[in-house]
Enzyme design. Structure first.
Site, short mmCIF file in Angstrom:
data_model
loop_
_atom_site.label_atom_id
_atom_site.label_comp_id
_atom_site.label_asym_id
_atom_site.label_seq_id
_atom_site.Cartn_x
_atom_site.Cartn_y
_atom_site.Cartn_z
N ASN A 1 30.52 12.29 -64.29
CA ASN A 1 29.45 11.25 -64.41
C ASN A 1 28.16 11.75 -65.00
O ASN A 1 27.99 12.66 -64.49
CB ASN A 1 29.67 10.67 -63.04
CG ASN A 1 28.76 9.14 -62.97
OD1 ASN A 1 28.52 8.40 -64.08
ND2 ASN A 1 27.75 9.08 -62.21
N HIS B 1 24.38 10.56 -64.37
CA HIS B 1 23.40 9.66 -63.65
C HIS B 1 21.89 9.91 -64.11
O HIS B 1 21.33 11.06 -64.42
CB HIS B 1 23.37 10.00 -62.29
CG HIS B 1 22.68 9.21 -61.62
ND1 HIS B 1 23.03 7.80 -61.24
CD2 HIS B 1 21.53 9.41 -60.65
CE1 HIS B 1 22.03 7.30 -60.28
NE2 HIS B 1 21.21 8.13 -60.04
#
Ligand code: GRF
Length: 197
Positions: free
Chosen positions: A113, A115
């Site tokens: 991911n 972020h």
């Protein structure tokens, strides 16, 4: 692409614009990242990134979370679609859904991911506004392995971006985003490259 293509495969999950997805897909097409994007999935039917993926000739799927009665039911449908291509890595790129622990465990260690903060600072939303409000001198972005706890898995790579005195959350977000693309590619080169070792 032929079936003899042995490059590691990526499935990219998006919810909106998809600029990180496009940057990754282009880098795969150029050969600078030894991987190929086999599927782009959006949980939002109107995500502009879906059209961008189609224009690049990538298979796409929309799994509208609003059509499911529970988070678990959505994640099961997502898992089933992913299993139809069995990607080596799942790449979350602006995918704005919290995933169930069951789902994360099924793909543990193979899901990344991005972020927009210098984790462990500012997990969750409004990261740039929070960094400005705290008087931080730097903001940034992190790519991390996804773990069941939100924005908390091991960080693979980070980039720092100075906060200017006249920055708003929007101007800062734009500058950080420019750096996110290269950061994600660097992280993928590190993680996907490791598969051959
Ligand atoms: C990026 O800022 C990313 O860090 C965050 O959502 C945004 C997605 O942008 N998780 P895009 O859809 O890749 O353009």
């Amino acid at each position: 692409m032929t079936n003899s293509d042995s490059r590691p495969t990526l499935a990219i999950l998006i919810s909106g614009r998809g600029s990180n997805m496009v940057a990754i897909a282009r880098t795969c097409l150029s050969g600078a990242l030894n991987a190929r994007v086999t599927l782009v999935i959006s949980n939002r039917p109107d995500a502009p990134g879906i059209e961008a993926a189609r224009e690049m000739g990538i298979d796409t799927a929309v799994i509208d979370h609003k059509a499911f009665a529970s988070r678990q039911a959505f994640d099961d449908a997502l898992h089933e679609r992913l299993m139809s291509v069995k990607p080596d890595w799942i790449v979350l790129a602006g995918f704005m859904r919290i995933l169930t622990e069951d789902f994360v465990n099924r793909w543990q260690g193979r899901m990344l991911n991005i972020h927009p903060s210098l984790l462990p600072k500012y997990p969750g939303l409004d990261t740039h506004a929070r960094a400005i409000a705290a008087g931080d001198r730097h903001a940034g972005a992190s790519v991390h392995i996804v773990s069941p706890e939100l924005d908390a898995g091991p960080v693979v790579a980070q980039v720092r971006v100075p906060i200017e005195s006249d920055d708003t959350a929007d101007t800062l977000a734009q500058r950080v985003l420019q750096e996110e693309h290269g950061l994600y590619i660097k992280a993928l080169q590190l993680c996907v490259g490791k598969m051959d070792q």
